[in-house]
Enzyme design. Structure first.
Site, PDB file in Angstrom:
ATOM      1  N   ARG A  19       0.711  -1.243   0.021  1.00  0.00           N
ATOM      2  CA  ARG A  19       0.065  -0.078   0.022  1.00  0.00           C
ATOM      3  C   ARG A  19       1.063   1.238   0.009  1.00  0.00           C
ATOM      4  O   ARG A  19       0.573   2.269  -0.769  1.00  0.00           O
ATOM      5  CB  ARG A  19      -0.984  -0.152   1.374  1.00  0.00           C
ATOM      6  CG  ARG A  19      -2.135  -1.046   1.013  1.00  0.00           C
ATOM      7  CD  ARG A  19      -3.056  -1.093   2.435  1.00  0.00           C
ATOM      8  NE  ARG A  19      -2.131  -1.495   3.403  1.00  0.00           N
ATOM      9  CZ  ARG A  19      -2.678  -1.286   4.566  1.00  0.00           C
ATOM     10  NH1 ARG A  19      -3.953  -1.120   4.864  1.00  0.00           N
ATOM     11  NH2 ARG A  19      -1.984  -1.772   5.825  1.00  0.00           N
ATOM     12  N   ASN A  37      -6.624  -2.624   2.035  1.00  0.00           N
ATOM     13  CA  ASN A  37      -6.380  -4.180   2.015  1.00  0.00           C
ATOM     14  C   ASN A  37      -7.726  -4.467   2.485  1.00  0.00           C
ATOM     15  O   ASN A  37      -8.594  -4.059   3.160  1.00  0.00           O
ATOM     16  CB  ASN A  37      -5.313  -4.411   3.415  1.00  0.00           C
ATOM     17  CG  ASN A  37      -4.018  -4.407   2.950  1.00  0.00           C
ATOM     18  OD1 ASN A  37      -3.608  -4.359   1.982  1.00  0.00           O
ATOM     19  ND2 ASN A  37      -3.242  -4.636   4.039  1.00  0.00           N
TER      20      ASN A  37
END
Length: 775
Positions: A19, A37
């Site tokens: 990320r 996520n």
């Protein structure tokens, strides 16, 4: 022109700084949107100029973080939403748990630099980590991978750690185990009774000094306890053997650096890459001639190899610099038990072994042993699959499956020795970490924990159970007690399938399955098998000539019994008059009389075709080993002799016929070995024996005529045999396959069982449905 893309990525994209990577990429290209996520992986929505979006997509696919891995990458075009910034959204717990869980990653170079920088706030802090390294599988309690679903959840980050965690340009941006001396876990030194003797850095200094003084220290590591002690002291290592009840099986060593490893072992470029990799396994290396000047002989008795690993956690790095010498680093347990993961459990189970306990207060969620790797025929072969590798999946092909049908979730419970279990989600095959031999209460407890834990992590609910055909294996008995429908898979077929799985072979192949013990369909003990196999069926096309094992299971620990069985098959009752034979001399006269009655009347004997027992018989005839203290010891001793010669000689043998089965008759081989005892050295006989085994495989391959030949079973941990066979097959135009990702020993049985299920389970479901139709 403005566009918006939704990018869905499945695979290893959690716990690797993915990320933050996406965030930095989007801001670099001036794009807006978000990344999140979720239990299935990562979802990205990003919008902006079409050209910039295309550039970002190209970078996503070609320049992803080092430890990430894609199994699915999909781009969907949507209407522009008008995002004004790019954000990392809070993780979602909605949806199917398809994200791949990362194994443990060894300390990265950036963290290592900080640990040994006196000016850094993490100087000598043993729990330093970032998105590129640190604990994963051993601390995860659920998916998605967020701090709240790890054993770090009770350690609240201090202001400075929180700032790192929230800073997109920091390498600790969303590093879930992030911690420092102010807010993270700490170490303590305990006495044998559990009394706290020291805390924080003083602990490591004291532990290092005690190791140098000859004490045995139980260290709570990444996935469980290790026993550490001075590897240079014969007395200290012998004491550890006595306390651990481990007579001769080699101990692994930890050294502080690659330079130190090179002082005692020869290291190829491939072996160097393994030692210094993020997986950081134990690597089996050839020791140098002068290694005994640095290492006690009892570390690996009569063994030309050493199992070496480098420090893979900050705690190991700090300790090893202070010790400044090689240490034994063996599993924290009694022999044949799983490693301890809890300090109170460790004191109870290892009270008679360790002198001190170096513990910490970061809980370990599940035990994860050190992995073991050896280079065989130019490829790394996992001999024990655990830390650094488990539970990363093996993706198998399902192109022959009916795409309209989902593949049910199945649980494979493996064999009895070196047990692992496996479970699937669709065509991802997840193998557990090494559990061990199911002979002790602690091992069986660990087996049950893993059977519950592995499916639960992925929210999987198995519909079928796969097991070995051996009715006395604990795993088989346990499978048959459960309420789910079961499928038995023959042991040696599972071996062959496990190798087919990692190479995505459909077959037919000629599978060579050589090991010590496996239950045959005729209820005898197999182990020298040639199977013509595909995904749905197999046929036994060749095997070693069978012989009797006097004493049944006792023969596994006494190579002299295998020798008596082989020689009795050749000489009959006259064998016991040949008192000049070493296997006969290995028994007292009353014992010989009992053995003869057992064989004559077939009392307490097993019929076997086991290649492992043939190795044992040769070792006994050469007086290399009459009794052993661990599995495969006699075969290993035979292999180690060969380094003294480059002979290409072979023994004679015959291939006969019994119905539709080729029988490899070893009688001429053994008769000539007996003659060679008076004219050749033991190492020459061993080389000749190994060469003959390799030639047998090539000759059977020629008769069967299948291009693809699969080598599996514990015998192919033997580097000389495996490499000689691979080379011989290639020279004759065959395409050999051997193990790399899955152990060739019984640690791979669960993978073979599960691979069978993935290819055939829908057929079983149809049969089950038909059986349930009334009358």
């Amino acid at each position: 022109m403005e566009k918006r893309f939704r990018i869905t990525i499945r695979g290893a994209v959690q716990g690797v700084g993915f990320r933050p990577f996406v965030y930095r990429l989007a801001t670099q290209f001036g794009l807006n949107g978000w990344v999140v996520n979720d239990p299935a992986g990562v979802t990205i929505e990003v919008e902006g100029a079409e050209q910039l979006l295309d550039e970002m997509l190209e970078t996503l696919q070609n320049d992803k973080p080092a430890h990430s891995y894609y199994q699915y990458f999909n781009v969907e075009s949507l209407e522009v939403a008008g995002y004004s910034t790019f954000k990392i959204r809070e993780s979602s717990d909605q949806g199917s748990k398809k994200a791949l869980m990362q194994p443990e990653l060894a300390t990265c170079s950036d963290c290592l630099e900080e640990i040994f920088d006196p000016g850094d706030r993490r100087y000598l802090y043993p729990f330093t980590n970032c998105t590129h390294c640190g604990p994963r599988y051993s601390i995860i309690t659920g998916l998605p991978y967020d701090r709240s679903q790890t054993t770090m959840k009770n350690f609240i980050m201090c202001q400075r750690c929180q700032k790192e965690y929230e800073d997109p340009v920091d390498r600790r941006f969303h590093a879930q185990p992030n911690a420092c001396p102010d807010c993270g876990p700490h170490v303590e030194l305990w006495s044998k009774q559990g009394k706290v003797l020291a805390t924080h850095h003083k602990v490591i200094e004291t532990a290092a000094e005690e190791i140098k003084r000859g004490k045995i220290v139980a260290l709570k590591g990444l996935g469980g306890f290790q026993l550490l002690t001075d590897a240079t002291s014969e007395g200290v290592v012998s004491r550890l053997r006595q306390r651990k009840n481990r007579e001769e099986k080699p101990f692994a060593l930890m050294v502080s650096s690659l330079i130190k490893a090179r002082e005692i072992c020869s290291i190829s470029e491939q072996e160097k890459e393994l030692l210094t990799s993020a997986e950081a396994p134990i690597v089996i290396l050839n020791r140098k001639k002068w290694a005994s000047e640095f290492i006690a002989d009892s570390v690996a008795p009569e063994n030309p190899t050493l199992g070496i690993m480098l420090p893979y956690t900050p705690l190991h790095h700090i300790l090893m610099r202070l010790v400044n010498g090689p240490v034994v680093a063996t599993s924290g347990n009694l022999s044949d038990e799983p490693i301890c993961i809890n300090e109170n459990e460790a004191i109870e189970r290892m009270g008679g072994i360790a002198d001190l306990y170096l513990v910490h207060n970061r809980p370990i969620e599940r035990h994860v042993d050190d992995s073991v790797v050896r280079i065989i025929a130019g490829k790394p072969t996992l001999l024990r699959r655990a830390r650094g590798y488990a539970p990363f999946p093996i993706k198998v092909d399902a192109s022959d499956q009916d795409q309209s049908q989902e593949i049910p979730t199945c649980l494979a419970v493996g064999g009895h020795l070196k047990n692992t279990v496996a479970v699937n989600r669709d065509t991802n095959l997840f193998m557990s970490q090494h559990i061990g031999d199911l002979d002790t209460y602690e091992a069986i407890k660990a087996y049950h924990r893993v059977i519950e834990d592995l499916p639960a992590l992925y929210d999987l609910h198995p519909e079928w159970i796969l097991h070995d055909d051996h009715p006395e294996y604990y795993s088989t008995k346990d499978a048959l007690k459960r309420t789910l429908p079961t499928i038995g898979v023959q042991h040696h077929y599972a071996h062959v399938l496990s190798c087919m799985a990692e190479h995505n072979l459909e077959g037919p192949v000629l599978g060579v399955a050589w090991d010590g013990t496996g239950f045959g369909t005729d209820e005898t003990i197999w182990g020298g098998e040639f199977l013509l196999a595909d995904m749905g069926s197999w046929k036994r096309v060749a095997a070693f000539r069978p012989f009797l094992l006097p004493g049944g299971d006792q023969a596994i620990k006494e190579p002299r019994r295998s020798a008596i069985g082989v020689l009795y098959e050749i000489f009959g009752e006259q064998l016991f008059q040949q008192t000049d034979l070493l296997p006969i001399q290995a028994f007292e006269k009353p014992e010989r009389e009992i053995l003869q009655r057992m064989l004559d009347q077939k009392i307490n004997t097993h019929i076997t075709t086991s290649a492992g027992r043939v190795f044992d018989a040769v070792a006994s005839i050469l007086n290399i080993k009459q009794k052993i203290s661990f599995e495969g010891q006699a075969a290993m001793a035979l292999e180690y002799l060969i380094s003294q010669t480059e002979s290409a000689d072979v023994y004679p043998y015959e291939i006969g016929r019994d119905g539709d089965l080729d029988i490899i008759d070893w009688e001429l081989l053994f008769r000539e070995i007996l003659q060679d005892l008076n004219r050749l050295k033991a190492f020459e006989i061993s080389a000749k024996f190994h060469n003959t085994l390799s030639k047998m495989i090539v000759d059977v391959a020629k008769q069967v005529g299948r291009e693809k030949v699969v080598l599996s079973g514990g015998c192919f941990q033997n580097v000389y045999l495996a490499e000689k066979t691979v080379d011989g097959l290639r020279k004759e135009g065959f395409q050999p396959y051997w193990h790399q990702k899955i152990p060739p020993n019984d640690g791979g049985i669960s993978a073979g069982q599960l691979f069978y299920a993935l290819k055939n389970i829908n057929s079983y479901k149809k049969e089950q449905a038909l059986d349930e139709v009334p009358g």
